[in-house]
Design a protein around this motif. Structure first.
Motif, short mmCIF file in Angstrom:
data_model
loop_
_atom_site.label_atom_id
_atom_site.label_comp_id
_atom_site.label_asym_id
_atom_site.label_seq_id
_atom_site.Cartn_x
_atom_site.Cartn_y
_atom_site.Cartn_z
N ASP A 21 0.72 -1.30 0.04
CA ASP A 21 0.30 -0.40 -0.28
C ASP A 21 0.69 1.26 -0.03
O ASP A 21 2.16 1.71 0.70
CB ASP A 21 -0.97 -0.26 1.63
CG ASP A 21 -2.01 -1.23 0.93
OD1 ASP A 21 -2.50 -1.77 -0.27
OD2 ASP A 21 -3.02 -1.03 2.27
N GLU A 82 -4.78 9.53 2.39
CA GLU A 82 -5.24 8.48 1.23
C GLU A 82 -4.38 7.02 1.66
O GLU A 82 -3.42 7.13 1.18
CB GLU A 82 -5.81 8.68 -0.16
CG GLU A 82 -6.65 9.71 -0.14
CD GLU A 82 -7.76 10.11 -1.74
OE1 GLU A 82 -7.47 8.82 -2.32
OE2 GLU A 82 -7.46 11.27 -2.40
N GLY A 84 -4.10 3.67 -1.05
CA GLY A 84 -4.14 2.71 -2.07
C GLY A 84 -3.13 1.62 -2.44
O GLY A 84 -1.84 1.41 -1.67
N ALA A 88 -2.98 2.71 -8.24
CA ALA A 88 -3.90 4.17 -8.38
C ALA A 88 -3.35 4.92 -7.30
O ALA A 88 -3.41 6.14 -7.55
CB ALA A 88 -5.16 3.72 -7.45
N ARG A 89 -2.02 5.08 -6.58
CA ARG A 89 -1.50 5.99 -5.57
C ARG A 89 -0.45 6.31 -6.38
O ARG A 89 0.02 7.41 -6.23
CB ARG A 89 -0.72 6.17 -4.54
CG ARG A 89 -1.96 5.42 -3.75
CD ARG A 89 -2.50 6.52 -2.39
NE ARG A 89 -2.97 7.57 -3.36
CZ ARG A 89 -4.79 7.95 -3.62
NH1 ARG A 89 -5.28 6.95 -3.85
NH2 ARG A 89 -4.84 9.32 -4.55
#
Length: 92
Positions: A21, A82, A84, A88-89
């Motif tokens: 992540d 956030e 992710g 996605a990031r």
């Protein structure tokens, strides 16, 4: 699987594993870590780096940058924007 980019942690500067992540950090992290490169951190740095936003008297530390309005503002975790996946990031 080849990837066009690798996201590096803004704090430790190591490549973030594709399966790991990525945590987007806010302005308070930038203020407290002036050597940051970007705002995307690996899970280890985002979780292991900890601090409180308030002094022992209950007021915010000098220069404190407020957490987003929808979050409680008490510690370093309050300043995670956030979370992710790597893709996605990462950059567009």
């Amino acid at each position: 699987m080849s990837v066009a980019f690798r996201v590096r942690c803004c704090l430790c500067r190591k490549n973030i594993p594709l399966a790991g992540d990525v945590i987007a950090l806010d302005g308070e992290w930038q203020r407290r870590s002036p050597d940051m490169h970007g705002t995307l951190a690996c899970e280890r740095c985002g979780i292991d780096s900890g601090w409180n936003c308030c002094t022992t008297r209950g007021s915010f530390v000098d220069g404190h940058v407020a957490a987003p309005e929808d979050q409680v503002d008490v510690d370093s975790w309050s300043h995670h924007l956030e979370r992710g996946t790597h893709c996605a990031r990462g950059p567009p």
